[in-house]
Design an enzyme around this catalytic site. Sequence first.
Site, PDB file in Angstrom:
ATOM      1  N   GLY A  84      62.480 -11.593 -23.867  1.00 30.95           N
ATOM      2  CA  GLY A  84      61.221 -12.002 -23.164  1.00 30.95           C
ATOM      3  C   GLY A  84      59.555 -10.567 -23.159  1.00 30.95           C
ATOM      4  N   THR A  85      60.374  -9.321 -24.236  1.00 32.32           N
ATOM      5  CA  THR A  85      59.160  -8.345 -24.332  1.00 32.32           C
ATOM      6  C   THR A  85      58.516  -9.019 -25.447  1.00 32.32           C
ATOM      7  OG1 THR A  85      61.162  -6.627 -24.413  1.00 32.32           O
ATOM      8  CG2 THR A  85      58.508  -6.067 -25.901  1.00 32.32           C
ATOM      9  N   GLN A 119      63.890 -11.184 -14.801  1.00 30.83           N
ATOM     10  CA  GLN A 119      65.439 -11.100 -14.329  1.00 30.83           C
ATOM     11  C   GLN A 119      65.300 -12.481 -12.880  1.00 30.83           C
ATOM     12  OE1 GLN A 119      67.347  -9.072 -14.638  1.00 30.83           O
ATOM     13  NE2 GLN A 119      67.084  -7.600 -16.648  1.00 30.83           N
ATOM     14  N   SER A 166      63.973 -14.438 -20.590  1.00 30.49           N
ATOM     15  CA  SER A 166      64.622 -13.788 -21.519  1.00 30.49           C
ATOM     16  C   SER A 166      65.981 -14.593 -21.584  1.00 30.49           C
ATOM     17  CB  SER A 166      64.804 -12.868 -21.846  1.00 30.49           C
ATOM     18  OG  SER A 166      65.391 -12.093 -22.475  1.00 30.49           O
ATOM     19  N   GLY A 167      66.073 -15.090 -22.928  1.00 26.08           N
ATOM     20  CA  GLY A 167      67.641 -15.970 -23.216  1.00 26.08           C
ATOM     21  C   GLY A 167      68.984 -14.722 -22.608  1.00 26.08           C
ATOM     22  N   HIS A 168      68.569 -13.449 -22.978  1.00 22.15           N
ATOM     23  CA  HIS A 168      70.518 -12.843 -22.882  1.00 22.15           C
ATOM     24  C   HIS A 168      70.244 -12.106 -21.641  1.00 22.15           C
ATOM     25  CE1 HIS A 168      68.891  -8.360 -22.871  1.00 22.15           C
ATOM     26  NE2 HIS A 168      67.900  -8.964 -23.814  1.00 22.15           N
ATOM     27  N   THR A 218      58.949 -20.517 -38.459  1.00 21.68           N
ATOM     28  CA  THR A 218      60.116 -21.768 -38.441  1.00 21.68           C
ATOM     29  C   THR A 218      61.100 -21.193 -37.281  1.00 21.68           C
ATOM     30  OG1 THR A 218      60.098 -21.564 -40.638  1.00 21.68           O
ATOM     31  CG2 THR A 218      62.138 -23.148 -39.500  1.00 21.68           C
ATOM     32  N   CYS A 253      68.265   8.266 -19.611  1.00 17.96           N
ATOM     33  CA  CYS A 253      68.556   9.180 -20.234  1.00 17.96           C
ATOM     34  C   CYS A 253      68.473   8.850 -21.862  1.00 17.96           C
ATOM     35  CB  CYS A 253      70.913   8.809 -20.081  1.00 17.96           C
ATOM     36  SG  CYS A 253      71.046   7.182 -20.427  1.00 17.96           S
TER      37      CYS A 253
HETATM   38  N1  PLP Z   1      61.623  -7.202 -18.071  1.00 14.94           N
HETATM   39  C1  PLP Z   1      62.504  -7.175 -17.658  1.00 14.94           C
HETATM   40  C2  PLP Z   1      62.118  -6.944 -16.239  1.00 14.94           C
HETATM   41  C3  PLP Z   1      63.473  -6.818 -18.330  1.00 14.94           C
HETATM   42  O1  PLP Z   1      64.218  -6.546 -17.310  1.00 14.94           O
HETATM   43  C4  PLP Z   1      63.608  -7.376 -19.777  1.00 14.94           C
HETATM   44  C5  PLP Z   1      65.257  -7.036 -19.787  1.00 14.94           C
HETATM   45  O2  PLP Z   1      66.376  -5.708 -19.320  1.00 14.94           O
HETATM   46  C6  PLP Z   1      63.136  -7.741 -20.345  1.00 14.94           C
HETATM   47  C7  PLP Z   1      61.451  -7.694 -19.471  1.00 14.94           C
HETATM   48  C8  PLP Z   1      62.314  -7.139 -21.662  1.00 14.94           C
HETATM   49  O3  PLP Z   1      63.877  -8.443 -21.900  1.00 14.94           O
HETATM   50  P1  PLP Z   1      63.662  -8.430 -23.639  1.00 14.94           P
HETATM   51  O4  PLP Z   1      65.393  -7.917 -23.755  1.00 14.94           O
HETATM   52  O5  PLP Z   1      64.105  -9.566 -24.097  1.00 14.94           O
HETATM   53  O6  PLP Z   1      62.909  -8.082 -24.291  1.00 14.94           O
END
Ligand code: PLP
Length: 389
Positions: free
Chosen positions: A71-72, A178, A198-200, A236, A324
């Site tokens: 996602g980042t 999210q 994001s996949g995870h 790749t 934290c």
């Molecule tokens: N954006 C949001 C709203 C998220 O909750 C997160 C991860 O918690 C991210 C971006 C980042 O995603 P990733 O962990 O796949 O980089």
Amino acid sequence: MKPIYVDNNATTRVAPEVLEEMLPYFSELYGNPSSMHSFGGNVARMIKESREKVAKLISAKPEEILFTACGTESDSTAIRAALISNPDRKHIITSRVEHPAIKNLFENLAKTGYRVTFVPVDSKGLLDLDYLYMHLDDDTAIVSIMWANNESGVIFPVEEIAQAVKAKGIVFHTDAVQAVGKVPVDMKKVQADMLSMSGHKIHAPKGIGALYIRKGTKFSPFLIGGHQESGRRGGTENVSSIIGLGKACEMALSDLDQMSTRIKKMRDKLENTLIKTVTNTMINGDREQRLPNTTSIGFEFVEGEAILLMMDEFGICASSGSACTSGSLEPSHVLRAMGVPFTAAHGSIRFSLSTYNTEDEIDFIIEKVPPIIKRLRELSPFWKNNKCE
Ligand code: PLP
């Protein structure tokens, strides 16, 4: 001890069905999708299928999906592409409650000469739309507003925002990391130019994400290299994870109904029971405009980290609302932006459910948490000084 995992906004388990689809790509099907031979070509065909599944989940066209590493990366790619495409515009807008993937990027861009507007939220975590619209101008290069907040679960009206931003000819990006898989995401309705996922967060592995790029949107690659992803991202392909993401999206689509029914019902039971049985407790965020799997509960006069540690003894995995990791134990920027009272922000816990949670697990949490809070409050000078009992 089997964990009671209610931290699904942090990450999710890989679905067994997803893992099963991925495994052959580590062993028998290891060809490079760019190769001329059919051994690689077959893999390219499977990537195409996976792209179609991802697109289907958000009602997009397959060619509008770019696979990334997370996602980042999707967020960074989108923002940087918009800035490169609009080099004369030096104003950028986001909200005060974005994930660090956007927040820190925008703060960084501020240091390099961009004028940044951070749109505030109210005490329920709802966005100040008038403030946002007031700040759109001819110098604005991009507006990036998240679809749903990772801490409070509050959902922003991205359909309306996209319309207003697009009407001014400004690029609109939404971080839907999210939202995807938890609420319907339909890119035919929401006129965003770009969307991150994001996949995870949806039972695919860590290390895979996607960026939706609406057809016709000006784009510059973030990773410059080979011709992969139609020249939009060199490198790749992470084949097995791409296959996993496709399967996860297919499953998310068929599980979407469950989110608004079974999972929402369990979330509601959890939060309603906890706020009823534990005094001096509040819900952070609007209770209507919210993800169905998320609740952020502020237990006044206790430390969130202490609650987490005591829940951990029972195998309950959740998150606190404190930063934290910075070592400061300061409430998070999201809770501070919402003006959550310090007494509750410090003791805020986020529970986030998934399709793997059961009623029994929710009952277990409901049984264990109230005595934990009671014990911690007995030790708390703040509790005694405020004589809340
Ligand atoms: N954006 C949001 C709203 C998220 O909750 C997160 C991860 O918690 C991210 C971006 C980042 O995603 P990733 O962990 O796949 O980089």
